[in-house]
Design a protein around this motif. Sequence first.
Motif, PDB file in Angstrom:
ATOM      1  N   ASN A   1      -2.072 -15.395  -1.599  1.00  0.00           N
ATOM      2  CA  ASN A   1      -0.951 -16.263  -1.280  1.00  0.00           C
ATOM      3  C   ASN A   1       0.327 -15.555  -1.705  1.00  0.00           C
ATOM      4  O   ASN A   1       0.597 -15.422  -2.884  1.00  0.00           O
ATOM      5  CB  ASN A   1      -1.106 -17.601  -2.016  1.00  0.00           C
ATOM      6  CG  ASN A   1      -0.079 -18.609  -1.574  1.00  0.00           C
ATOM      7  OD1 ASN A   1       0.658 -18.377  -0.622  1.00  0.00           O
ATOM      8  ND2 ASN A   1      -0.026 -19.732  -2.263  1.00  0.00           N
ATOM      9  N   ALA A   2       1.093 -15.069  -0.730  1.00  0.00           N
ATOM     10  CA  ALA A   2       2.280 -14.271  -1.034  1.00  0.00           C
ATOM     11  C   ALA A   2       3.529 -14.909  -0.430  1.00  0.00           C
ATOM     12  O   ALA A   2       3.442 -15.794   0.410  1.00  0.00           O
ATOM     13  CB  ALA A   2       2.112 -12.865  -0.477  1.00  0.00           C
ATOM     14  N   HIS A   3       4.690 -14.406  -0.857  1.00  0.00           N
ATOM     15  CA  HIS A   3       5.963 -14.880  -0.306  1.00  0.00           C
ATOM     16  C   HIS A   3       6.084 -14.512   1.170  1.00  0.00           C
ATOM     17  O   HIS A   3       6.665 -15.249   1.936  1.00  0.00           O
ATOM     18  CB  HIS A   3       7.148 -14.278  -1.076  1.00  0.00           C
ATOM     19  CG  HIS A   3       7.260 -14.767  -2.476  1.00  0.00           C
ATOM     20  ND1 HIS A   3       7.592 -16.062  -2.787  1.00  0.00           N
ATOM     21  CD2 HIS A   3       7.082 -14.133  -3.656  1.00  0.00           C
ATOM     22  CE1 HIS A   3       7.613 -16.208  -4.101  1.00  0.00           C
ATOM     23  NE2 HIS A   3       7.309 -15.046  -4.656  1.00  0.00           N
ATOM     24  N   VAL A   4       5.556 -13.352   1.544  1.00  0.00           N
ATOM     25  CA  VAL A   4       5.603 -12.902   2.928  1.00  0.00           C
ATOM     26  C   VAL A   4       4.244 -13.199   3.536  1.00  0.00           C
ATOM     27  O   VAL A   4       3.217 -12.803   2.996  1.00  0.00           O
ATOM     28  CB  VAL A   4       5.886 -11.387   3.029  1.00  0.00           C
ATOM     29  CG1 VAL A   4       5.971 -10.952   4.480  1.00  0.00           C
ATOM     30  CG2 VAL A   4       7.158 -11.027   2.294  1.00  0.00           C
ATOM     31  N   SER A   5       4.226 -13.902   4.651  1.00  0.00           N
ATOM     32  CA  SER A   5       2.973 -14.222   5.322  1.00  0.00           C
ATOM     33  C   SER A   5       2.236 -12.931   5.676  1.00  0.00           C
ATOM     34  O   SER A   5       2.848 -11.941   6.079  1.00  0.00           O
ATOM     35  CB  SER A   5       3.272 -15.018   6.591  1.00  0.00           C
ATOM     36  OG  SER A   5       2.119 -15.157   7.375  1.00  0.00           O
ATOM     37  N   ALA A   6       0.918 -12.945   5.518  1.00  0.00           N
ATOM     38  CA  ALA A   6       0.110 -11.757   5.800  1.00  0.00           C
ATOM     39  C   ALA A   6       0.304 -11.265   7.229  1.00  0.00           C
ATOM     40  O   ALA A   6       0.191 -10.063   7.490  1.00  0.00           O
ATOM     41  CB  ALA A   6      -1.362 -12.043   5.523  1.00  0.00           C
ATOM     42  N   GLU A   7       0.623 -12.156   8.148  1.00  0.00           N
ATOM     43  CA  GLU A   7       0.835 -11.721   9.535  1.00  0.00           C
ATOM     44  C   GLU A   7       2.085 -10.868   9.686  1.00  0.00           C
ATOM     45  O   GLU A   7       2.260 -10.182  10.680  1.00  0.00           O
ATOM     46  CB  GLU A   7       0.885 -12.919  10.481  1.00  0.00           C
ATOM     47  CG  GLU A   7       2.114 -13.784  10.314  1.00  0.00           C
ATOM     48  CD  GLU A   7       2.066 -15.043  11.154  1.00  0.00           C
ATOM     49  OE1 GLU A   7       3.131 -15.436  11.643  1.00  0.00           O
ATOM     50  OE2 GLU A   7       0.982 -15.612  11.321  1.00  0.00           O
ATOM     51  N   HIS A   8       2.976 -10.899   8.689  1.00  0.00           N
ATOM     52  CA  HIS A   8       4.196 -10.095   8.720  1.00  0.00           C
ATOM     53  C   HIS A   8       4.078  -8.808   7.920  1.00  0.00           C
ATOM     54  O   HIS A   8       5.037  -8.054   7.820  1.00  0.00           O
ATOM     55  CB  HIS A   8       5.392 -10.911   8.215  1.00  0.00           C
ATOM     56  CG  HIS A   8       5.624 -12.151   9.014  1.00  0.00           C
ATOM     57  ND1 HIS A   8       5.866 -13.362   8.441  1.00  0.00           N
ATOM     58  CD2 HIS A   8       5.611 -12.372  10.352  1.00  0.00           C
ATOM     59  CE1 HIS A   8       6.003 -14.262   9.382  1.00  0.00           C
ATOM     60  NE2 HIS A   8       5.857 -13.692  10.549  1.00  0.00           N
ATOM     61  N   LEU A   9       2.909  -8.562   7.342  1.00  0.00           N
ATOM     62  CA  LEU A   9       2.688  -7.350   6.565  1.00  0.00           C
ATOM     63  C   LEU A   9       1.859  -6.362   7.369  1.00  0.00           C
ATOM     64  O   LEU A   9       0.901  -6.742   8.030  1.00  0.00           O
ATOM     65  CB  LEU A   9       1.972  -7.678   5.247  1.00  0.00           C
ATOM     66  CG  LEU A   9       2.716  -8.620   4.307  1.00  0.00           C
ATOM     67  CD1 LEU A   9       1.888  -8.870   3.060  1.00  0.00           C
ATOM     68  CD2 LEU A   9       4.082  -8.075   3.948  1.00  0.00           C
ATOM     69  N   MET A  10       2.232  -5.090   7.293  1.00  0.00           N
ATOM     70  CA  MET A  10       1.501  -4.032   7.989  1.00  0.00           C
ATOM     71  C   MET A  10       0.411  -3.455   7.102  1.00  0.00           C
ATOM     72  O   MET A  10      -0.704  -3.229   7.543  1.00  0.00           O
ATOM     73  CB  MET A  10       2.451  -2.902   8.393  1.00  0.00           C
ATOM     74  CG  MET A  10       3.503  -3.292   9.375  1.00  0.00           C
ATOM     75  SD  MET A  10       4.745  -1.989   9.585  1.00  0.00           S
ATOM     76  CE  MET A  10       3.768  -0.603  10.047  1.00  0.00           C
ATOM     77  N   ALA A  11       0.786  -3.156   5.846  1.00  0.00           N
ATOM     78  CA  ALA A  11      -0.125  -2.469   4.930  1.00  0.00           C
ATOM     79  C   ALA A  11       0.527  -2.405   3.568  1.00  0.00           C
ATOM     80  O   ALA A  11       1.686  -2.808   3.387  1.00  0.00           O
ATOM     81  CB  ALA A  11      -0.405  -1.052   5.442  1.00  0.00           C
ATOM     82  N   ILE A  12      -0.216  -1.876   2.619  1.00  0.00           N
ATOM     83  CA  ILE A  12       0.338  -1.527   1.315  1.00  0.00           C
ATOM     84  C   ILE A  12       0.417  -0.004   1.298  1.00  0.00           C
ATOM     85  O   ILE A  12      -0.600   0.671   1.477  1.00  0.00           O
ATOM     86  CB  ILE A  12      -0.552  -2.016   0.149  1.00  0.00           C
ATOM     87  CG1 ILE A  12      -0.735  -3.536   0.196  1.00  0.00           C
ATOM     88  CG2 ILE A  12       0.032  -1.566  -1.187  1.00  0.00           C
ATOM     89  CD1 ILE A  12       0.523  -4.343  -0.010  1.00  0.00           C
ATOM     90  N   GLY A  13       1.614   0.507   1.139  1.00  0.00           N
ATOM     91  CA  GLY A  13       1.804   1.954   1.114  1.00  0.00           C
ATOM     92  C   GLY A  13       1.608   2.472  -0.297  1.00  0.00           C
ATOM     93  O   GLY A  13       2.120   1.899  -1.253  1.00  0.00           O
TER      94      GLY A  13
END
Length: 180
Positions: A136-148
Amino acid sequence: MQNTSLTPVPGSSVAHAQALQPPSSQGAGREFLAFKLGGEEYGIDILRVREIRSYEAPTRIANAPDFVMGVINLRGVIVPVVDMRVKLGLASPRYDEFTVVIVLSIGNRVVGMVVDSVCDVITLGAAQMLPVPDFNAHVSAEHLMAIGSLDERMLILVDIERLMTSADMALFNTPAALAH
């Protein structure tokens, strides 16, 4: 890996994205502009960055959502400005000499986003872009590409086009606005 350092200069007017890009190397990976929001480091596709400007208070627009600070006039183009700290529910925003506006080209629209500071431009290969875990994050998972992952650094890589065009942002109201 090629890194280009960016040091925000208090009072500087405009730094163009082209000046930020490190020399290209064939097959080296994707380039991201790294920036800070609160205590975290984020990254967005450098190809979406039009320019970086020092912070100036925008003109407020009545009845705009809290995260839409207002608009600025960018050489004759009226640009909505979003404070990403407010949008993501992070700590109270502060505006100081390091605060910048990243001006983005999304479709055929221009949007500005306020961040705490800009770090640098980094190049990440596929092996350095790790899947986003479920949480559960501030940015929705659908708006995240990856963890660099780069040495000891971890960046939250945001799909800035998907985030800025999402319905909850309400910045784009017609499919024509997204035409490339």
